[in-house]
Design a protein around this motif. Structure first.
Motif, PDB file in Angstrom:
ATOM      1  N   LEU A   1     -35.825 -56.677 -27.785  1.00 55.69           N
ATOM      2  CA  LEU A   1     -35.316 -55.627 -26.907  1.00 55.69           C
ATOM      3  C   LEU A   1     -33.904 -55.942 -26.457  1.00 55.69           C
ATOM      4  O   LEU A   1     -33.026 -55.069 -26.428  1.00 55.69           O
ATOM      5  CB  LEU A   1     -36.241 -55.489 -25.688  1.00 55.69           C
TER       6      LEU A   1
ATOM      7  N   GLN B   1     -30.840 -53.610 -27.578  1.00 54.16           N
ATOM      8  CA  GLN B   1     -30.069 -52.906 -26.546  1.00 54.16           C
ATOM      9  C   GLN B   1     -28.620 -53.369 -26.531  1.00 54.16           C
ATOM     10  O   GLN B   1     -27.705 -52.577 -26.292  1.00 54.16           O
ATOM     11  CB  GLN B   1     -30.719 -53.108 -25.178  1.00 54.16           C
TER      12      GLN B   1
ATOM     13  N   TYR C   1     -41.101 -44.540 -24.445  1.00 57.10           N
ATOM     14  CA  TYR C   1     -40.884 -45.928 -24.081  1.00 57.10           C
ATOM     15  C   TYR C   1     -40.901 -46.807 -25.335  1.00 57.10           C
ATOM     16  O   TYR C   1     -40.066 -47.684 -25.510  1.00 57.10           O
ATOM     17  CB  TYR C   1     -42.010 -46.353 -23.141  1.00 57.10           C
TER      18      TYR C   1
ATOM     19  N   ALA D   1     -37.709 -46.396 -27.151  1.00 57.81           N
ATOM     20  CA  ALA D   1     -36.578 -47.068 -26.526  1.00 57.81           C
ATOM     21  C   ALA D   1     -36.745 -48.583 -26.524  1.00 57.81           C
ATOM     22  O   ALA D   1     -35.799 -49.324 -26.775  1.00 57.81           O
ATOM     23  CB  ALA D   1     -36.397 -46.570 -25.095  1.00 57.81           C
ATOM     24  N   TYR D   2     -37.939 -49.051 -26.225  1.00 62.36           N
ATOM     25  CA  TYR D   2     -38.194 -50.490 -26.136  1.00 62.36           C
ATOM     26  C   TYR D   2     -39.349 -50.813 -27.072  1.00 62.36           C
ATOM     27  O   TYR D   2     -40.496 -50.902 -26.651  1.00 62.36           O
ATOM     28  CB  TYR D   2     -38.566 -50.891 -24.704  1.00 62.36           C
ATOM     29  N   PRO D   3     -39.058 -51.012 -28.355  1.00 65.75           N
ATOM     30  CA  PRO D   3     -40.162 -50.965 -29.340  1.00 65.75           C
ATOM     31  C   PRO D   3     -41.061 -52.203 -29.398  1.00 65.75           C
ATOM     32  O   PRO D   3     -41.443 -52.605 -30.468  1.00 65.75           O
ATOM     33  CB  PRO D   3     -39.413 -50.763 -30.658  1.00 65.75           C
TER      34      PRO D   3
END
Lengths: 440, 307, 392
Positions: free
Chosen positions: C242, C246, B220, B223-225
């Motif tokens: 984020l 992304q 996690y 991916a979502y730091p």
């Protein structure tokens, strides 16, 4: 055998037992009268006495805030509590015990309703004078009373019926929004709902209708959880109720006419202490009667063994649906009151955090018990306020207390105890069986 | 069409997290019949432990003391963090669950909830209000496959979570310990009589569940730091939904339900206005349970349920 | 045993009386309450406010206190945690007003607590300044409630105009948190302003998520498909990295525009290179700041180790506003209600107050009229002043 046990007690135990026997003869009426005297004493000399002790003001929550914030004032705060609250209460209660017992017996002989009303009236006097000292006390008291309603209503499902329902914040939200829309659209000039339809003077009289409407809408919403509960039980029902809570929150966020995530504000100031006190008393009264009725026993039967209950002619479906609707109704009313106390509602108030709070109150106080719900709701609300000076550590201490309670008394502090009004109000001068039990 | 495949990839990644966390929930839930509401916060602790180890290794590497490549640091971080977090899980079991084994299940759920709050607040008190950034251990590379953008991180995350799921499945179905666990799930009263210690099994269950949560936490973080003390709450509750949806006694079911929940959320956001995502996604969950009252792979309730 | 208890009580009494004797001789104090989120969703906001306040207090108190009229007062700040909850915020406000007898309250910061607390403060006739709340309802029809920042109806059009002029954007996409009122309000004002310029439908994607979501891939996929020229995302600094990362991973290469909630030093720690080159509208630019603003930033950084967030700067300004109003009263009477009323009157009259986040004059609603700044995130990761937009 009895004697040997008596002898093995260390001296302080016998001392406390002696103190206890000193007080068992005081009926509830005596304590309430004592408390009235105490709050009157506080009203008369409280602020002068407090400044004499070096406190800036009368301590808000029995000195707890002061003790945690400025340790140097601990003696002052303790002294205040001792001399203003404890001493008058105990002294008056003890002195009037004989008299109070006679009155209590008289009242009970007349009619239980009269006895209850007299007690409640006097209790209200105590609360009124206590809360009158500062707005903060009044606010905390209001929140505590509302918490009692919510906790009791959740206890119906989680305690008496033995499901694990997570939907209560959703019910509260429905009630809060419905009653807010009712009062805002009818009695005030509001941005979303146009100008007032009815004169504002009528408001306080029609306010209960708004609350009841809120309760009914919440009950209607509860159907979504109640109907699946016929086939689904336990953990799966917990998920359904959790999903319901998410759905309600998301739905309100998307309803622009009630302000979406911005919420609704400007509710009229009608939820005063009297209104909330009356509603709380009504809810305790009705819920207590409900859980002690046949239907309430049927709930317990469903909890303990659904199949057996069914074969013993308990209509499980009707029982479940009544319980859900009934509990949701009271949660809705409580939500409506909360909205009018805060004069603001927004969807994020009714999320996971609220759920954790309400669950904590139910399980702290005790399952299957009206007593427990009252104790749980009041103590968690008061702890939440009293531990404010600890700042961040408040949210370590409160969970720790809860864990300890769970470990040492798993079903909660006062679980599975009947709330028998007659027994609470009865005079204590004649030795009763319970007293003997206590001593043995 | 490209949009569909893009969202398929998105849902695979998001679902992986829900699946991995749901596995831990499901372990405790299937074997010990308890809700471990602290699990979301164990996930958070795992992510923070991983953050600490990764930062340490990166610093060491930058000083030239222990020059490891990024991917090796990541692997080491995952392994060490899984190991350490499993102790957190055992501690939670010892404090919050073992004393309550004979108590109503809901009481144990409350202690779990409270331990969770303590972990969150404790983190806040220890580390302060600052958000921390998980170090970028592997160089991010984006591949454009016919209009569908896939990153190397996404591929890795999906693979690791599938491997861990299958490994757990193998462990539970093929080993002796796994058999003891399944037996415990089947009947927790008789199995201790057969010489299997319920304490050992409980400890092992929590340890494995927490280790998986730690792995999820680190992935996690990759991916979502952005890490923060309350990061586990919402994911935790969603994974809880997935675990129950999977059905009691079915660990693979929990993982599948996790992926399914991820797919529902992503595709609802694609098809409907994303404003209504939670509303529609949870209505679907509700409907599923109305028509399958025992989850996907769960067995109907027996009278042994301890409530 | 009973004798022991009696002795204990007497000792307690004696100690209490001794203590009460010494507690009396105190210098005159001005008490100000802070209703801030130290736990809950946004503890960082509470921390920033508290640090700014502590710094201010230390300044005044070490210089011998605050001079009001001909008397000097020590400042006493009382911090109450509102746990980022509406219910707790109202209780905290009431505690500060009726229990701690504060002269005025700073905070709450976010609107969901500021709206109900504003009602409480107004009803109890206590001045309140919310440094950060952008919801119009916070101050509406409440003479005792003020705020320290501009409102969304102003900031939304600023961003829309900037997108049009700077990037020549014809189509825009918006991504915001639907469950949080600040991003939602701003997103809607941006949409309104942008569609006013380019016609309806020019906001090609209006995508949402829910608080604490960490995965925005589905929404970003929709945004990329919509072929918008610019992405506007009025989110908090911990979500921005984020979103940006992304978006880049999904192939978005066009500019990204933000709002004042980006303005935290932590943004660059969390975001790294991906945020560089983006723009956002805010209250002040930290890099290249001059005068009092620079001094504040430098001292804050030296003391607490990071550049203050906008909420810190706004809190600092709100305290200064309040102190200014207290001094303008020309002397405190000691009668709490009279002093509170006087402070409210003085606050409403403040004109052209030179704050570190810009000059402020209050409208009759208690909202300041102040300029917004567009900031560019430079390649070095600093928030550089780009241009300033003032209300007409």
């Amino acid at each position: 055998m009895q004697d040997t046990i008596e002898q093995t007690h260390p001296p302080h135990v016998t001392f406390w037992r002696k103190v206890k026997t000193l007080f068992v003869k005081i009926p509830l009426l005596g304590w309430i009268v004592g408390a009235i005297v105490a709050v009157l004493v506080e009203r008369l000399v409280g602020s002068g006495f407090a400044s004499g002790l070096g406190l800036t003001k009368e301590p808000a929550l029995f000195g707890l805030l002061i003790i945690l914030k400025t340790p140097s004032l601990i003696p002052g705060a303790l002294l205040y509590v001792l001399l203003i609250y404890m001493l008058p209460t105990v002294a008056v209660a003890w002195a009037t015990a004989l008299f109070a017992n006679r009155i209590a017996a008289l009242l009970l002989k007349k009619h239980i309703l009269i006895a209850v009303l007299v007690h409640l009236g006097l209790l209200y006097v105590v609360l009124h004078f206590w809360a009158d000292i500062s707005g903060y006390r009044a606010h905390t008291l209001k929140l505590a009373l509302i918490a009692i309603m919510v906790t009791l209503s959740l206890n119906i499902i989680n305690g008496y019926m033995g499901e694990f329902s997570c939907s209560h914040p959703g019910f509260m939200a429905l009630g809060a929004y419905t009653s807010s829309v009712f009062t805002l659209s009818l009695f005030t000039d509001h941005r979303f709902f146009g100008s007032a339809v009815l004169p504002e003077a009528l408001g306080p009289f029609l306010f209960p209708i708004g609350l009841i409407l809120g309760g009914l809408v919440a009950a209607l919403g509860a159907l979504i959880v109640a109907i699946p509960s016929f086939r689904t039980r336990g953990d799966y029902l917990a998920i359904i109720s959790l999903a319901f809570m998410f759905i309600v929150k998301s739905m309100i966020e998307n309803m622009e006419f009630v302000g979406g995530p911005r919420g609704l504000s400007g509710q009229p100031r009608w939820a005063d202490l009297t209104t909330i006190f009356i509603w709380t008393v009504i809810s305790i009264w009705i819920i207590n009667n409900f859980v002690r009725s046949t239907l309430g026993k049927a709930l317990n039967a469903v909890r303990d063994e659904e199949m057996a209950a069914n074969s013993m002619t308990v209509n499980t479906r009707r029982t479940k649906i009544t319980a859900f609707l009934f509990a949701a109704f009271w949660a809705g009313v409580a939500g409506g009151l909360l909205a009018h106390v805060l004069q603001y509602v927004n969807p994020s108030t009714f999320g996971i955090q609220k759920l954790a709070e309400v669950l904590a109150m139910v399980y702290f106080g005790g399952l299957n018990s009206v007593y427990g719900s009252i104790v749980g709701a009041v103590s968690i609300t008061v702890l939440g306020e009293a531990l404010r000076p600890l700042e961040i550590f408040k949210w370590i201490i409160i969970p720790l207390i809860l864990i300890l309670v769970m470990i040492f008394r798993p079903p909660g502090l006062i679980a599975f105890k009947e709330f028998d009004v007659r027994r609470i109000l009865q005079p204590r001068n004649t030795p009763k069986k319970e007293v003997k039990d206590d001593a043995a | 069409m490209g949009e569909f495949f893009q969202n398929l990839v998105n849902a695979l990644q998001y679902g992986s997290f829900l699946a991995l966390i749901a596995l831990g929930y499901s372990m405790v839930y299937s074997i010990l019949m308890l809700f471990n509401f602290a699990h979301g916060d164990i996930f958070m602790v795992g992510a923070y432990i991983g953050f600490g180890i990764a930062t340490l290794l990166v610093t060491l590497a930058s000083f030239g003391a222990l020059a490891l490549p990024g991917w090796l640091i990541l692997v080491l971080t995952i392994i060490i963090s899984m190991f350490l977090t499993s102790f957190v899980g055992m501690l939670v079991e010892r404090i919050g669950y073992r004393p309550l084994r004979e108590a109503p299940r809901a009481s144990a759920a409350i202690t779990g909830l409270m331990i969770g709050i303590i972990l969150e607040t404790g983190n806040l008190a220890l580390l302060g209000a600052k958000r921390v950034s998980f170090p970028a251990l592997i160089e991010s590379a984006t591949y454009d496959i016919g209009g569908v953008f896939v990153t190397n991180k996404k591929i890795m995350i999906v693979f690791v979570s599938i491997i861990l799921t299958l490994a757990l499945h193998q462990f539970v179905t093929k080993t002796k310990w796994g058999m003891a666990m399944r037996a415990m799930a089947f009947d927790y009263l008789v199995v201790p009589l057969m010489g299997v210690s319920i304490n050992t099994i409980a400890r092992l269950t929590f340890a494995i569940g927490s280790a998986l949560a730690a792995a999820a936490g680190i992935l996690y973080g990759v991916a979502y730091p952005v890490l923060e003390p309350y990061m586990g709450i919402i994911v935790g509750w969603k994974a809880f939904v997935a675990a129950i949806l999977g059905g009691r006694g079915s660990i693979l079911g929990a993982a599948l339900a996790g992926f399914l929940l991820g797919f529902i959320e992503i595709f609802v956001a694609m098809i409907f206005p994303s404003t209504f995502r939670d509303l529609i996604a949870y209505s679907i969950v509700l409907l599923i349970l109305v028509f399958r009252p025992h989850g996907f792979f769960g067995e109907p309730y027996s009278a042994k349920l301890r409530l | 045993m009973r004798r022991g208890l009696l002795i204990g009580i007497i000792c307690c009494l004696a100690v209490g009386l001794i203590f009460s004797g010494c507690g009396k001789k105190e210098e005159p104090k001005i008490k100000i309450g802070f209703n801030i989120p130290l736990t809950g969703d946004i503890p960082k906001v509470g921390e920033g406010s508290k640090f700014a306040a502590e710094m201010f207090k230390a300044d005044i108190n070490s210089a011998g206190g605050l001079k009001v009229g001909d008397k000097s007062y020590q400042l006493e700040f009382i911090y109450e945690d509102n746990e980022s909850k509406a219910q707790s915020a109202t209780a905290a406000a009431l505690k500060l007003i009726t229990q701690d007898d504060v002269l005025a309250i700073i905070g709450p910061q976010s609107s969901k607590q500021a709206v109900p607390s504003g009602e409480i403060c107004n009803a109890n006739k206590t001045p309140m300044i919310s440094p950060w709340s952008t919801n119009p309802n916070t101050t509406k029809d409440r003479p005792y409630v003020f705020r320290g920042c501009f409102l969304d109806p102003f900031q939304g059009p600023v961003a829309a105009n900037f997108a049009t002029e700077e990037f020549g954007a014809k189509k825009a996409a918006v991504l915001f948190d639907v469950a949080s009122d600040y991003p939602k309000g701003l997103a809607e004002f941006f949409k309104g302003a942008f569609e006013k310029i380019h016609g309806s439908g020019s906001v090609a994607a209006f995508e949402t998520f829910t608080t604490k979501d960490r995965d925005f891939s589905a929404q970003l996929t929709n945004i990329i498909k919509s072929d918008a020229d610019i992405l506007f995302t009025p989110q908090y600094y911990d979500e921005v990295p984020l979103i940006v990362k992304q978006a880049r991973e999904l192939g978005w290469t066009k500019p990204i525009l933000g709002s004042d909630s980006w303005g935290s030093a932590e943004l660059m720690n969390l975001c790294g290179d991906d945020c560089k080159g983006s723009f956002f509208s805010t209250h002040y630019a930290a890099a290249g700041a001059k005068g009092a603003t620079k001094e504040f930033i430098d001292r804050y950084k030296e003391k607490y180790g990071y550049v203050p967030d906008d909420v810190g700067a706004l809190t600092w300004d709100s305290i200064r506003l309040l102190v200014q109003a207290i001094q303008n009263t020309g002397g405190l009477t000691g009668d709490l209600q009279k002093d509170r009323d006087a402070i409210k009157d003085q606050l409403a009259q403040i004109k052209d107050f030179a704050g570190i986040t810009g000059n402020m004059t209050f409208t009759p609603d208690g909202d300041p009229v102040k300029c917004a700044v567009i900031v560019k995130i430079s390649q070095a990761g600093d928030f550089e002043f780009y241009k300033s937009v003032c209300p007409q």
